[in-house]
Design a protein around this motif. Structure first.
Motif, PDB file in Angstrom:
ATOM      1  N   PHE A   1      35.794  -7.471  23.214  1.00 21.28           N
ATOM      2  CA  PHE A   1      35.651  -6.055  22.884  1.00 21.28           C
ATOM      3  C   PHE A   1      36.172  -5.876  21.466  1.00 21.28           C
ATOM      4  O   PHE A   1      36.967  -6.678  20.976  1.00 21.28           O
ATOM      5  CB  PHE A   1      36.491  -5.182  23.818  1.00 21.28           C
ATOM      6  CG  PHE A   1      36.050  -5.207  25.253  1.00 21.28           C
ATOM      7  CD1 PHE A   1      35.177  -4.258  25.741  1.00 21.28           C
ATOM      8  CD2 PHE A   1      36.526  -6.179  26.122  1.00 21.28           C
ATOM      9  CE1 PHE A   1      34.779  -4.260  27.069  1.00 21.28           C
ATOM     10  CE2 PHE A   1      36.140  -6.196  27.449  1.00 21.28           C
ATOM     11  CZ  PHE A   1      35.269  -5.242  27.932  1.00 21.28           C
ATOM     12  N   ASP A   2      35.740  -4.786  20.821  1.00 20.93           N
ATOM     13  CA  ASP A   2      36.362  -4.498  19.525  1.00 20.93           C
ATOM     14  C   ASP A   2      37.205  -3.241  19.622  1.00 20.93           C
ATOM     15  O   ASP A   2      37.188  -2.539  20.642  1.00 20.93           O
ATOM     16  CB  ASP A   2      35.343  -4.473  18.380  1.00 20.93           C
ATOM     17  CG  ASP A   2      34.437  -3.263  18.351  1.00 20.93           C
ATOM     18  OD1 ASP A   2      34.714  -2.244  19.019  1.00 20.93           O
ATOM     19  OD2 ASP A   2      33.430  -3.319  17.628  1.00 20.93           O
ATOM     20  N   ILE A   3      37.961  -2.966  18.581  1.00 16.51           N
ATOM     21  CA  ILE A   3      38.909  -1.850  18.626  1.00 16.51           C
ATOM     22  C   ILE A   3      38.229  -0.486  18.544  1.00 16.51           C
ATOM     23  O   ILE A   3      38.902   0.533  18.587  1.00 16.51           O
ATOM     24  CB  ILE A   3      39.994  -1.981  17.535  1.00 16.51           C
ATOM     25  CG1 ILE A   3      39.365  -2.066  16.142  1.00 16.51           C
ATOM     26  CG2 ILE A   3      40.907  -3.160  17.815  1.00 16.51           C
ATOM     27  CD1 ILE A   3      40.376  -2.018  15.015  1.00 16.51           C
TER      28      ILE A   3
ATOM     29  N   LEU B   1      39.393   1.215  27.015  1.00 16.46           N
ATOM     30  CA  LEU B   1      39.605  -0.223  27.102  1.00 16.46           C
ATOM     31  C   LEU B   1      41.059  -0.450  27.507  1.00 16.46           C
ATOM     32  O   LEU B   1      41.971   0.094  26.882  1.00 16.46           O
ATOM     33  CB  LEU B   1      39.312  -0.890  25.753  1.00 16.46           C
ATOM     34  CG  LEU B   1      39.563  -2.387  25.644  1.00 16.46           C
ATOM     35  CD1 LEU B   1      38.748  -3.165  26.672  1.00 16.46           C
ATOM     36  CD2 LEU B   1      39.237  -2.861  24.232  1.00 16.46           C
ATOM     37  N   VAL B   2      41.257  -1.231  28.575  1.00 24.70           N
ATOM     38  CA  VAL B   2      42.596  -1.451  29.108  1.00 24.70           C
ATOM     39  C   VAL B   2      42.972  -2.923  28.941  1.00 24.70           C
ATOM     40  O   VAL B   2      42.243  -3.808  29.401  1.00 24.70           O
ATOM     41  CB  VAL B   2      42.680  -1.069  30.596  1.00 24.70           C
ATOM     42  CG1 VAL B   2      44.110  -1.245  31.124  1.00 24.70           C
ATOM     43  CG2 VAL B   2      42.204   0.356  30.827  1.00 24.70           C
TER      44      VAL B   2
ATOM     45  N   ILE C   1      39.132  -7.681  19.316  1.00 23.11           N
ATOM     46  CA  ILE C   1      39.101  -8.041  17.903  1.00 23.11           C
ATOM     47  C   ILE C   1      38.759  -6.808  17.072  1.00 23.11           C
ATOM     48  O   ILE C   1      38.442  -5.752  17.624  1.00 23.11           O
ATOM     49  CB  ILE C   1      38.109  -9.187  17.633  1.00 23.11           C
ATOM     50  CG1 ILE C   1      36.673  -8.732  17.913  1.00 23.11           C
ATOM     51  CG2 ILE C   1      38.459 -10.422  18.475  1.00 23.11           C
ATOM     52  CD1 ILE C   1      35.630  -9.675  17.380  1.00 23.11           C
ATOM     53  N   ASP C   2      38.792  -6.946  15.761  1.00 22.97           N
ATOM     54  CA  ASP C   2      38.532  -5.805  14.874  1.00 22.97           C
ATOM     55  C   ASP C   2      37.100  -5.287  14.963  1.00 22.97           C
ATOM     56  O   ASP C   2      36.878  -4.086  15.042  1.00 22.97           O
ATOM     57  CB  ASP C   2      38.850  -6.161  13.422  1.00 22.97           C
ATOM     58  CG  ASP C   2      40.342  -6.285  13.172  1.00 22.97           C
ATOM     59  OD1 ASP C   2      41.117  -5.733  13.970  1.00 22.97           O
ATOM     60  OD2 ASP C   2      40.722  -6.946  12.197  1.00 22.97           O
ATOM     61  N   ASN C   3      36.117  -6.184  14.939  1.00 25.94           N
ATOM     62  CA  ASN C   3      34.725  -5.736  14.896  1.00 25.94           C
ATOM     63  C   ASN C   3      33.818  -6.804  15.484  1.00 25.94           C
ATOM     64  O   ASN C   3      33.904  -7.963  15.120  1.00 25.94           O
ATOM     65  CB  ASN C   3      34.317  -5.453  13.443  1.00 25.94           C
ATOM     66  CG  ASN C   3      32.967  -4.780  13.320  1.00 25.94           C
ATOM     67  OD1 ASN C   3      32.171  -4.774  14.251  1.00 25.94           O
ATOM     68  ND2 ASN C   3      32.718  -4.214  12.170  1.00 25.94           N
TER      69      ASN C   3
ATOM     70  N   PHE D   1      43.241   1.832  25.100  1.00 21.98           N
ATOM     71  CA  PHE D   1      42.492   2.432  24.003  1.00 21.98           C
ATOM     72  C   PHE D   1      41.595   3.500  24.613  1.00 21.98           C
ATOM     73  O   PHE D   1      40.754   3.195  25.457  1.00 21.98           O
ATOM     74  CB  PHE D   1      41.603   1.395  23.302  1.00 21.98           C
ATOM     75  CG  PHE D   1      42.345   0.238  22.704  1.00 21.98           C
ATOM     76  CD1 PHE D   1      42.707   0.250  21.365  1.00 21.98           C
ATOM     77  CD2 PHE D   1      42.651  -0.881  23.472  1.00 21.98           C
ATOM     78  CE1 PHE D   1      43.370  -0.829  20.798  1.00 21.98           C
ATOM     79  CE2 PHE D   1      43.301  -1.968  22.918  1.00 21.98           C
ATOM     80  CZ  PHE D   1      43.673  -1.935  21.582  1.00 21.98           C
ATOM     81  N   ASN D   2      41.774   4.745  24.219  1.00 20.33           N
ATOM     82  CA  ASN D   2      40.957   5.831  24.746  1.00 20.33           C
ATOM     83  C   ASN D   2      40.033   6.307  23.634  1.00 20.33           C
ATOM     84  O   ASN D   2      40.483   6.885  22.658  1.00 20.33           O
ATOM     85  CB  ASN D   2      41.842   6.974  25.253  1.00 20.33           C
ATOM     86  CG  ASN D   2      41.072   7.972  26.079  1.00 20.33           C
ATOM     87  OD1 ASN D   2      39.860   8.079  25.980  1.00 20.33           O
ATOM     88  ND2 ASN D   2      41.783   8.701  26.912  1.00 20.33           N
ATOM     89  N   PHE D   3      38.745   6.045  23.793  1.00 22.72           N
ATOM     90  CA  PHE D   3      37.761   6.382  22.774  1.00 22.72           C
ATOM     91  C   PHE D   3      37.059   7.708  23.055  1.00 22.72           C
ATOM     92  O   PHE D   3      36.335   8.206  22.228  1.00 22.72           O
ATOM     93  CB  PHE D   3      36.704   5.266  22.670  1.00 22.72           C
ATOM     94  CG  PHE D   3      37.314   3.920  22.463  1.00 22.72           C
ATOM     95  CD1 PHE D   3      37.898   3.585  21.252  1.00 22.72           C
ATOM     96  CD2 PHE D   3      37.335   2.994  23.494  1.00 22.72           C
ATOM     97  CE1 PHE D   3      38.479   2.335  21.073  1.00 22.72           C
ATOM     98  CE2 PHE D   3      37.909   1.746  23.311  1.00 22.72           C
ATOM     99  CZ  PHE D   3      38.485   1.421  22.094  1.00 22.72           C
ATOM    100  N   LYS D   4      37.264   8.243  24.251  1.00 24.06           N
ATOM    101  CA  LYS D   4      36.598   9.489  24.631  1.00 24.06           C
ATOM    102  C   LYS D   4      37.597  10.337  25.399  1.00 24.06           C
ATOM    103  O   LYS D   4      37.957  10.010  26.510  1.00 24.06           O
ATOM    104  CB  LYS D   4      35.365   9.189  25.482  1.00 24.06           C
ATOM    105  CG  LYS D   4      34.493  10.382  25.717  1.00 24.06           C
ATOM    106  CD  LYS D   4      33.166   9.946  26.355  1.00 24.06           C
ATOM    107  CE  LYS D   4      32.234  11.117  26.457  1.00 24.06           C
ATOM    108  NZ  LYS D   4      30.927  10.748  26.956  1.00 24.06           N
ATOM    109  N   LYS D   5      38.038  11.419  24.828  1.00 26.52           N
ATOM    110  CA  LYS D   5      39.065  12.273  25.444  1.00 26.52           C
ATOM    111  C   LYS D   5      38.454  13.267  26.421  1.00 26.52           C
ATOM    112  O   LYS D   5      37.340  13.750  26.233  1.00 26.52           O
ATOM    113  CB  LYS D   5      39.830  13.046  24.361  1.00 26.52           C
ATOM    114  CG  LYS D   5      40.422  12.158  23.292  1.00 26.52           C
ATOM    115  CD  LYS D   5      41.582  11.377  23.809  1.00 26.52           C
ATOM    116  CE  LYS D   5      42.215  10.590  22.669  1.00 26.52           C
ATOM    117  NZ  LYS D   5      43.067   9.561  23.104  1.00 26.52           N
ATOM    118  N   ASN D   6      39.213  13.561  27.480  1.00 28.97           N
ATOM    119  CA  ASN D   6      38.865  14.625  28.442  1.00 28.97           C
ATOM    120  C   ASN D   6      37.452  14.482  29.001  1.00 28.97           C
ATOM    121  O   ASN D   6      36.689  15.430  29.045  1.00 28.97           O
ATOM    122  CB  ASN D   6      39.037  16.012  27.809  1.00 28.97           C
ATOM    123  CG  ASN D   6      40.441  16.213  27.306  1.00 28.97           C
ATOM    124  OD1 ASN D   6      41.400  15.810  27.958  1.00 28.97           O
ATOM    125  ND2 ASN D   6      40.588  16.806  26.135  1.00 28.97           N
TER     126      ASN D   6
END
Length: 194
Positions: free
Chosen positions: A130-132, A180-181, A165-167, A187-192
């Motif tokens: 996965f990337d960040i 992503l856990v 990784i970065d990308n 890492f939460n890319f989408k809130k609520n």
């Protein structure tokens, strides 16, 4: 084509690292991921989950599945339909009902009830890298890539920290996770979402 070759090499190198982990280390890291997963606020509001049955050295999911079932959540695992190149989420009530299916992965019975992917609240997917930003290296239109297009569920990737990784230089078939856990971070890319 250059990015595709880079991604193939990257996937292989990360899987090679993952394959060096001992069973004990995988269990320890997976337990930390389990804690981080259940600390996510959106998980508390969800009732219909699709998870994968871990295979080889992937993040272990057995305990998460058992906890969800015990807490009266609807839990679905995918069965693979090779001829149609798709997966179908089938209900699981007990882990001992699983059997070895396609590719040697534990699957529910074909006769178990299924659910329309659009009705799922959460889909947890494995990934090699996965990337960040939340993108997952898929297999170029593979089973999960196609399945994730059919659902608006929260998409959660499970990975060990070294798999992030970065990308990954995402392509159109690479799916972005909402969350992503890892054992160290969420890492939460989408809130609520829920």
């Amino acid at each position: 084509m250059e990015n595709k070759n880079k991604k193939i090499k990257l996937r292989k190198s990360i899987i090679d690292i993952r394959n060096t982990l001992s069973e004990e280390k995988i269990t320890i890291l997976s337990n930390e991921i389990l804690k981080n997963f259940f600390a996510i606020e959106d998980i508390k509001n969800a009732s219909k989950f699709m998870l994968y049955s871990d295979f080889r050295n992937e993040v272990k999911t057995r305990e998460i599945i058992e906890i969800l079932i015990k807490n009266k959540k609807e839990v679905y695992l995918p069965i693979t339909i090779k001829d149609e190149k798709k997966i179908i989420p089938k209900r699981v009530n007990f882990l001992n009902d699983l059997k070895i299916g396609s590719y040697g992965i534990l699957e529910p019975s074909y006769s178990s009830s299924s659910i329309d992917p659009s009705l799922l609240d959460v889909v947890v997917v494995p990934g090699s890298v996965f990337d960040i930003s939340g993108y997952r290296i898929g297999y170029g239109g593979g089973y999960y890539d196609r399945f994730l297009e059919k659902t608006n569920a929260i998409k959660i990737g499970f990975a060990f920290s070294f798999q992030v990784i970065d990308n990954i230089f995402p392509e159109s078939h690479d799916k972005k996770m909402d969350i992503l856990v890892t054992e160290n971070e969420v890492f939460n890319f989408k809130k609520n979402h829920l």
